[in-house]
Design a protein around this motif. Structure first.
Motif, PDB file in Angstrom:
ATOM      1  N   CYS A  98       8.927  32.763  21.812  1.00 53.15           N
ATOM      2  CA  CYS A  98       8.794  33.220  20.416  1.00 53.15           C
ATOM      3  C   CYS A  98      10.232  33.467  19.856  1.00 53.15           C
ATOM      4  CB  CYS A  98       7.774  34.435  19.964  1.00 53.15           C
ATOM      5  SG  CYS A  98       6.171  34.067  20.799  1.00 53.15           S
ATOM      6  N   LEU A  99      10.835  32.643  19.017  1.00 52.69           N
ATOM      7  CA  LEU A  99      11.924  33.144  18.613  1.00 52.69           C
ATOM      8  C   LEU A  99      12.016  33.959  17.323  1.00 52.69           C
ATOM      9  CD1 LEU A  99      13.863  29.523  19.124  1.00 52.69           C
ATOM     10  CD2 LEU A  99      13.567  31.643  20.567  1.00 52.69           C
ATOM     11  N   LEU A 100      12.421  35.197  17.328  1.00 44.66           N
ATOM     12  CA  LEU A 100      12.235  35.982  16.379  1.00 44.66           C
ATOM     13  C   LEU A 100      13.328  36.151  15.272  1.00 44.66           C
ATOM     14  CD1 LEU A 100      11.103  39.065  18.609  1.00 44.66           C
ATOM     15  CD2 LEU A 100       9.487  36.994  17.773  1.00 44.66           C
ATOM     16  N   ASP A 101      13.312  36.524  14.152  1.00 44.22           N
ATOM     17  CA  ASP A 101      14.227  36.454  12.926  1.00 44.22           C
ATOM     18  C   ASP A 101      15.300  37.542  13.308  1.00 44.22           C
ATOM     19  OD1 ASP A 101      12.803  38.661  12.166  1.00 44.22           O
ATOM     20  OD2 ASP A 101      12.191  37.970  10.384  1.00 44.22           O
ATOM     21  N   ASP A 128       6.814  21.655  25.306  1.00 47.80           N
ATOM     22  CA  ASP A 128       6.833  22.297  26.622  1.00 47.80           C
ATOM     23  C   ASP A 128       8.122  22.309  27.386  1.00 47.80           C
ATOM     24  OD1 ASP A 128       7.517  19.601  27.147  1.00 47.80           O
ATOM     25  OD2 ASP A 128       5.733  19.043  27.999  1.00 47.80           O
ATOM     26  N   HIS A 129       9.128  22.338  26.411  1.00 48.23           N
ATOM     27  CA  HIS A 129      10.523  22.449  27.192  1.00 48.23           C
ATOM     28  C   HIS A 129      11.362  23.171  26.000  1.00 48.23           C
ATOM     29  CE1 HIS A 129      10.616  18.551  25.250  1.00 48.23           C
ATOM     30  NE2 HIS A 129      11.724  18.767  24.846  1.00 48.23           N
ATOM     31  N   PRO A 130      12.331  24.199  26.390  1.00 47.78           N
ATOM     32  CA  PRO A 130      13.199  24.674  25.481  1.00 47.78           C
ATOM     33  C   PRO A 130      14.079  23.842  24.777  1.00 47.78           C
ATOM     34  CG  PRO A 130      13.601  25.428  27.631  1.00 47.78           C
ATOM     35  CD  PRO A 130      12.671  24.232  27.952  1.00 47.78           C
ATOM     36  N   GLY A 131      14.589  23.966  23.558  1.00 45.50           N
ATOM     37  CA  GLY A 131      15.358  23.287  22.762  1.00 45.50           C
ATOM     38  C   GLY A 131      14.589  22.661  21.400  1.00 45.50           C
ATOM     39  N   GLN A 132      13.065  22.280  21.823  1.00 42.29           N
ATOM     40  CA  GLN A 132      12.477  21.977  20.367  1.00 42.29           C
ATOM     41  C   GLN A 132      11.470  23.145  20.168  1.00 42.29           C
ATOM     42  OE1 GLN A 132      10.466  18.317  21.520  1.00 42.29           O
ATOM     43  NE2 GLN A 132      12.570  17.271  21.687  1.00 42.29           N
ATOM     44  N   THR A 133      11.360  23.314  18.843  1.00 39.75           N
ATOM     45  CA  THR A 133      10.452  24.430  18.350  1.00 39.75           C
ATOM     46  C   THR A 133       9.350  23.995  17.448  1.00 39.75           C
ATOM     47  OG1 THR A 133      11.993  24.990  16.545  1.00 39.75           O
ATOM     48  CG2 THR A 133      12.307  26.105  18.557  1.00 39.75           C
ATOM     49  N   ILE A 134       8.621  24.824  16.984  1.00 41.39           N
ATOM     50  CA  ILE A 134       7.494  24.418  15.992  1.00 41.39           C
ATOM     51  C   ILE A 134       7.225  25.937  15.334  1.00 41.39           C
ATOM     52  CG2 ILE A 134       5.649  24.580  17.347  1.00 41.39           C
ATOM     53  CD1 ILE A 134       4.200  22.544  15.477  1.00 41.39           C
ATOM     54  N   PRO A 135       7.284  26.163  14.012  1.00 37.75           N
ATOM     55  CA  PRO A 135       7.146  27.238  13.242  1.00 37.75           C
ATOM     56  C   PRO A 135       5.524  27.585  13.562  1.00 37.75           C
ATOM     57  CG  PRO A 135       8.187  25.878  11.570  1.00 37.75           C
ATOM     58  CD  PRO A 135       7.816  24.850  12.905  1.00 37.75           C
ATOM     59  N   GLU A 172       9.490  30.860  15.341  1.00 40.28           N
ATOM     60  CA  GLU A 172       9.572  29.513  15.881  1.00 40.28           C
ATOM     61  C   GLU A 172       8.955  29.638  17.346  1.00 40.28           C
ATOM     62  OE1 GLU A 172      10.614  26.649  14.615  1.00 40.28           O
ATOM     63  OE2 GLU A 172      11.240  27.431  12.745  1.00 40.28           O
ATOM     64  N   LEU A 173       8.068  28.831  17.723  1.00 38.89           N
ATOM     65  CA  LEU A 173       7.426  28.757  19.098  1.00 38.89           C
ATOM     66  C   LEU A 173       8.105  27.710  19.963  1.00 38.89           C
ATOM     67  CD1 LEU A 173       3.594  29.293  18.019  1.00 38.89           C
ATOM     68  CD2 LEU A 173       5.267  31.043  18.335  1.00 38.89           C
ATOM     69  N   THR A 174       8.246  27.849  21.021  1.00 32.00           N
ATOM     70  CA  THR A 174       8.744  26.869  22.012  1.00 32.00           C
ATOM     71  C   THR A 174       8.308  27.263  23.211  1.00 32.00           C
ATOM     72  OG1 THR A 174      10.825  26.110  22.505  1.00 32.00           O
ATOM     73  CG2 THR A 174      10.918  28.461  22.360  1.00 32.00           C
ATOM     74  N   PHE A 175       8.603  26.187  24.296  1.00 29.03           N
ATOM     75  CA  PHE A 175       8.455  26.318  25.599  1.00 29.03           C
ATOM     76  C   PHE A 175       7.196  26.730  25.922  1.00 29.03           C
ATOM     77  CE2 PHE A 175      10.692  27.604  29.725  1.00 29.03           C
ATOM     78  CZ  PHE A 175      10.422  26.724  30.601  1.00 29.03           C
ATOM     79  N   PHE A 176       6.104  26.192  25.527  1.00 28.87           N
ATOM     80  CA  PHE A 176       4.639  26.635  26.200  1.00 28.87           C
ATOM     81  C   PHE A 176       4.426  25.966  27.528  1.00 28.87           C
ATOM     82  CE2 PHE A 176       0.038  25.702  26.369  1.00 28.87           C
ATOM     83  CZ  PHE A 176      -0.108  27.128  26.310  1.00 28.87           C
ATOM     84  N   ARG A 177       4.124  26.680  28.594  1.00 27.31           N
ATOM     85  CA  ARG A 177       3.785  26.148  29.644  1.00 27.31           C
ATOM     86  C   ARG A 177       2.461  26.781  30.153  1.00 27.31           C
ATOM     87  NH1 ARG A 177       8.277  26.661  34.331  1.00 27.31           N
ATOM     88  NH2 ARG A 177       9.026  24.950  33.256  1.00 27.31           N
TER      89      ARG A 177
END
Length: 283
Positions: free
Chosen positions: A89-92, A21-28, A68-73
């Protein structure tokens, strides 16, 4: 454009506790899907079953599975008439897509939509702007923004109200059958600067997407549904890498657009507010 709609639809899923729920950490996305389908209460965190089929299909693909998904609010504040959610969503290709959720099935979400007819801004729009700023501060990337229904509207608002330095990093904004705005935003310099980068898609008998005012051009997409049900993005026809495009909206769609716009224009702002308050008090 099809990718943008897919990410926009994925934002309807409740990824709380799965996507950071915050930027910096991600999960595929693939791993997020695996965790999601083990939730004992997953029936409570999705909108329609098609959302689940979409997530499962995306997780099985090379194109989306490694995203990579990140920062879900996610915010739901009935007393403040606020319904908002967003997914990073961090794209390739080294860019990011910020997906904003549209209206859910809650009365609060629909009330916020109706408030757009008389308010210069609503909480979800302001939340989208704050979210975009936070994401941009954490990730120095080029950005794409988008959403379906109200999600498309708040994506456009966030881009329009962003600082010029942030606007320069926004490659495009994808508005999938989202409503327009009151006249107040139409002349805003920030909005006018973004108009060439706004990509608006509507089905042939669009009602929701034609509400209020738009300055940008729009692309008409063929839908397999009829009437209001064409608002469902899962009904939009795809051929090859893109949507099946049509030349114009139907005669019925144009008629609805003219009638609704004329009805709204003739009603002063204070009357619009009283109408909305009265309607939702009854509901």
């Amino acid at each position: 454009p099809v990718d943008a709609l897919i990410f926009s639809e994925l934002s309807y899923l409740g990824f709380g506790g799965i996507v950071p729920d915050h930027p910096g950490q991600t999960i595929p996305l693939r791993e997020a899907a695996e965790v999601f389908f083990t939730l004992p209460n997953k029936e409570q965190v999705y909108r329609v079953k098609a959302d689940l089929r979409l997530l499962k299909a995306c997780a099985q693909t090379l194109r989306f599975g490694n995203t990579e998904l990140t920062f879900f609010r996610e915010l739901f504040l009935p007393h403040e008439e606020t319904q908002f959610a967003a997914l990073g969503c961090l794209l390739d290709d080294g860019t990011a897509f910020l997906a904003f959720r549209g209206t859910d099935y809650s009365l609060v979400g629909w009330k916020e939509d109706f408030n757009m007819s008389f308010a210069d801004s609503v909480p979800a729009q302001r939340e989208a702007l704050g979210y975009t700023r936070e994401f941009a501060d954490a990730y120095p990337l080029l950005l794409r923004l988008g959403g379906h229904s109200k999600g498309g509207n708040v994506a456009v608002y966030a881009a329009a109200k962003a600082e010029p330095t942030l606007q320069q990093r926004i490659l495009a904004v994808y508005n999938n059958d989202g409503p327009g705005f009151t006249d107040t935003l139409m002349g805003d310099p920030g909005y006018l600067a973004m108009v060439p980068r706004i990509r608006t898609y509507i089905p042939q008998s669009s009602v929701i997407g034609m509400l209020l005012e738009h300055d940008e051009d729009y692309t008409v997409v063929e839908s397999s549904e009829k009437g209001l049900m064409q608002h469902d993005g899962f009904s939009w026809e795809v051929k090859g890498p893109g949507f099946v495009r049509l030349g114009s909206v139907t005669r019925q769609g144009r008629h609805h657009d003219l009638v609704l716009k004329e009805w709204v224009r003739q009603m002063p702002l204070d009357q619009r507010e009283k109408f909305v308050e009265g309607l939702f008090s009854l509901l």
